[in-house]
Design a protein around this motif. Structure first.
Motif, PDB file in Angstrom:
ATOM      1  N   UNK A 144      -8.931  -8.727   0.218  1.00  0.00           N
ATOM      2  CA  UNK A 144      -8.546  -7.355   0.522  1.00  0.00           C
ATOM      3  C   UNK A 144      -9.767  -6.503   0.216  1.00  0.00           C
ATOM      4  N   UNK A 145     -10.262  -5.798   1.221  1.00  0.00           N
ATOM      5  CA  UNK A 145     -11.523  -5.070   1.092  1.00  0.00           C
ATOM      6  C   UNK A 145     -11.291  -3.598   1.381  1.00  0.00           C
ATOM      7  N   UNK A 146     -11.515  -2.764   0.386  1.00  0.00           N
ATOM      8  CA  UNK A 146     -11.344  -1.312   0.520  1.00  0.00           C
ATOM      9  C   UNK A 146     -12.704  -0.682   0.771  1.00  0.00           C
TER      10      UNK A 146
ATOM     11  N   UNK B  73       0.833  -1.201   0.000  1.00  0.00           N
ATOM     12  CA  UNK B  73       0.000   0.000   0.000  1.00  0.00           C
ATOM     13  C   UNK B  73       0.871   1.255   0.000  1.00  0.00           C
ATOM     14  N   UNK B  74       1.926   1.279   0.806  1.00  0.00           N
ATOM     15  CA  UNK B  74       2.837   2.427   0.823  1.00  0.00           C
ATOM     16  C   UNK B  74       3.485   2.611  -0.543  1.00  0.00           C
TER      17      UNK B  74
ATOM     18  N   UNK C 162      -9.667   1.417  -9.609  1.00  0.00           N
ATOM     19  CA  UNK C 162      -8.329   1.873  -9.998  1.00  0.00           C
ATOM     20  C   UNK C 162      -7.321   1.603  -8.895  1.00  0.00           C
ATOM     21  N   UNK C 163      -7.698   1.890  -7.656  1.00  0.00           N
ATOM     22  CA  UNK C 163      -6.798   1.689  -6.523  1.00  0.00           C
ATOM     23  C   UNK C 163      -6.508   0.211  -6.295  1.00  0.00           C
ATOM     24  N   UNK C 164      -7.539  -0.620  -6.330  1.00  0.00           N
ATOM     25  CA  UNK C 164      -7.330  -2.044  -6.089  1.00  0.00           C
ATOM     26  C   UNK C 164      -6.506  -2.671  -7.217  1.00  0.00           C
ATOM     27  N   UNK C 165      -6.726  -2.253  -8.439  1.00  0.00           N
ATOM     28  CA  UNK C 165      -5.920  -2.758  -9.561  1.00  0.00           C
ATOM     29  C   UNK C 165      -4.460  -2.358  -9.383  1.00  0.00           C
ATOM     30  N   UNK C 166      -4.230  -1.164  -8.825  1.00  0.00           N
ATOM     31  CA  UNK C 166      -2.858  -0.694  -8.620  1.00  0.00           C
ATOM     32  C   UNK C 166      -2.091  -1.520  -7.594  1.00  0.00           C
ATOM     33  N   UNK C 167      -2.803  -2.234  -6.708  1.00  0.00           N
ATOM     34  CA  UNK C 167      -2.132  -3.063  -5.706  1.00  0.00           C
ATOM     35  C   UNK C 167      -1.652  -4.395  -6.268  1.00  0.00           C
TER      36      UNK C 167
ATOM     37  N   UNK D 116      -0.846  -3.112 -14.563  1.00  0.00           N
ATOM     38  CA  UNK D 116      -1.295  -2.708 -15.881  1.00  0.00           C
ATOM     39  C   UNK D 116      -1.161  -1.215 -16.063  1.00  0.00           C
ATOM     40  N   UNK D 117      -1.712  -0.676 -17.147  1.00  0.00           N
ATOM     41  CA  UNK D 117      -1.646   0.775 -17.360  1.00  0.00           C
ATOM     42  C   UNK D 117      -2.312   1.509 -16.210  1.00  0.00           C
ATOM     43  N   UNK D 118      -1.661   2.553 -15.706  1.00  0.00           N
ATOM     44  CA  UNK D 118      -2.211   3.302 -14.570  1.00  0.00           C
ATOM     45  C   UNK D 118      -3.557   3.909 -14.895  1.00  0.00           C
ATOM     46  N   UNK D 119      -3.780   4.203 -16.159  1.00  0.00           N
ATOM     47  CA  UNK D 119      -5.001   4.915 -16.524  1.00  0.00           C
ATOM     48  C   UNK D 119      -6.100   4.008 -17.039  1.00  0.00           C
ATOM     49  N   UNK D 120      -5.764   2.811 -17.518  1.00  0.00           N
ATOM     50  CA  UNK D 120      -6.791   1.963 -18.092  1.00  0.00           C
ATOM     51  C   UNK D 120      -7.259   2.513 -19.432  1.00  0.00           C
TER      52      UNK D 120
END
Length: 413
Positions: free
Chosen positions: A119-121, A39-40, A135-140, A145-149
């Motif tokens: 993992x539950x946000x 997460x950090x 977007x946040x969960x995909x980033x973990x 993948x692409x940051x923007x989708x």
């Protein structure tokens, strides 16, 4: 940082305003410190994740987003004491406490739903919308993948003021809530839909182009409401339509990964009086066909006008919000969520499914979120209506899908 018009309307709408997205994974549960480290690495530089609502701003009573201190993963990433379904049930009507950024990431030891942990946000909707959660969960994930989708161009409405006038009339027309006598109750239920059932249902109508997941969800909700409450012509206000609120992402190619509330809600009539699941699906397809252009009117005309007007004082947002603070605005809310990208892993643990948590709305309403991750489909219903209305209506939604699947034309291999 000033709240946007969407942030402020969500803050003032009188609902608990808690939403969530969970990823269910298979494999050994990671230590909470491992999750905090990821997460950090992935979230600490995102300003939105460090924002706290400052309600004490003296300038005309306006609240603002402020960053009070450094990113603190220990305060935000914790181990849940219950299973995922119980976590969702306990979060829906419980706003997050002030004083720290209003989001939490839970490591859920026993997730069920085919996985070993989750993992539950969970977040306040005023801070983040559903697309932001995805977007946040995909980033973990190991491969974010692409940051923007994939971004899509926001359509341009054909006529500005005329289209705005039509949309204002549509958004302020009388509606009615679900016919719930007396006291209402909070209820949350999660149901799984078999992939083959959804695939077959998507082939409806047989002589048409097939159906999108969003069209199927809205039509299934219309059928579920009819099955549980009867045709709307038999309700207390037979001549008044029953509406669903359809969230629309307004991100375009230039900002597909933007965090916050870059969305609007379009109000669509539910064909509760239409007989037959396929006929209801056709009616929903016709109603939803105009949603992109209606959402564009919000983005290009209504929102800029609202932002300009609210500079005169906070009373403007309260006036704009007042109409939506009633269940007659929309008896249901319907959101289809697709996990961005393909298959995913978290520190080697495979993604099994995604599970959404739509917000609890006003008395006389039920919200639905249908999440797709690969071949796994998961429906969550959050009710503020009769006892276990969420469970009964979710079951009826599944029945609608099963009916479409049984009557669909077999696919040609």
């Amino acid at each position: 940082m000033r709240l946007t018009c969407a942030d402020e309307m969500l803050l003032l709408n009188g609902c608990p305003g808690v939403i969530g997205l969970a990823v269910v994974l298979s494999g050994e549960r990671p230590d909470v410190d491992q999750v905090r480290s990821r997460v950090v690495e992935r979230w600490a530089d995102l300003e939105r994740m460090s924002c706290v609502l400052d309600r004490a701003d003296g300038r005309r009573g306006c609240a603002r987003w402020v960053v009070p201190g450094p990113f603190d993963p220990v305060a935000h990433v914790v181990v849940a004491a219950e299973k995922l379904d119980e976590l969702w049930a306990g979060s829906a009507d419980r706003p997050l406490a002030d004083g720290v950024p209003p989001w939490r990431l839970y490591v859920v030891p026993d997730a069920a739903h085919g996985g070993d942990f989750a993992l539950a946000l969970v977040a306040q909707h005023a801070l983040l919308d559903g697309r932001s959660l995805a977007t946040l969960m995909r980033a973990l994930m190991d491969d974010p993948g692409p940051a923007s989708g994939a971004g899509r161009a926001v359509p341009v409405p054909r006529s500005g003021l005329r289209a705005a006038g039509r949309e204002l009339r549509a958004m302020t027309a009388p509606g009615q809530p679900l016919p719930v006598p007396g006291r209402t109750y909070t209820s949350v239920v999660v149901r799984e839909l078999p992939a083959d059932t959804v695939r077959s249902a998507r082939r409806q109508p047989a002589d048409g182009r097939g159906a999108t997941l969003n069209e199927l969800l809205v039509a299934a909700v219309a059928g579920a409401v009819r099955a549980h409450h009867g045709p709307a012509r038999e309700w207390r206000q037979p001549a008044v339509p029953v509406y669903t609120a359809v969230p629309c992402d307004l991100r375009g190619r230039g900002n597909p990964g933007e965090l916050g509330n870059t969305l609007t809600v379009v109000r669509v009539p539910l064909p509760v009086d239409v007989d037959g699941p396929v006929a209801r699906l056709r009616a929903c397809q016709a109603a939803l066909a105009g949603v992109p252009e209606r959402a564009a009117v919000h983005a290009t005309v209504l929102f800029p006008a609202a932002e300009a007007a609210r500079r005169t004082g906070p009373w403007v947002t309260r006036l704009l919000t007042r109409r939506g603070r009633h269940s007659c605005f929309a008896a249901t809310a319907t959101t289809a969520i697709k996990w961005p990208g393909g298959s995913s892993t978290f520190q080697g643990r495979r993604l099994v499914r995604a599970v959404g948590l739509p917000p609890l709305q006003y008395p006389g309403t039920v919200s639905f979120a249908l999440a797709q991750a690969g071949e796994a489909f998961t429906l969550t219903a959050v009710g503020n209506a009769g006892p276990d209305d969420a469970g009964r209506l979710a079951g009826a939604v599944v029945t609608e899908f099963e009916t479409w699947a049984r009557t669909a034309t077999p696919s040609v291999l």
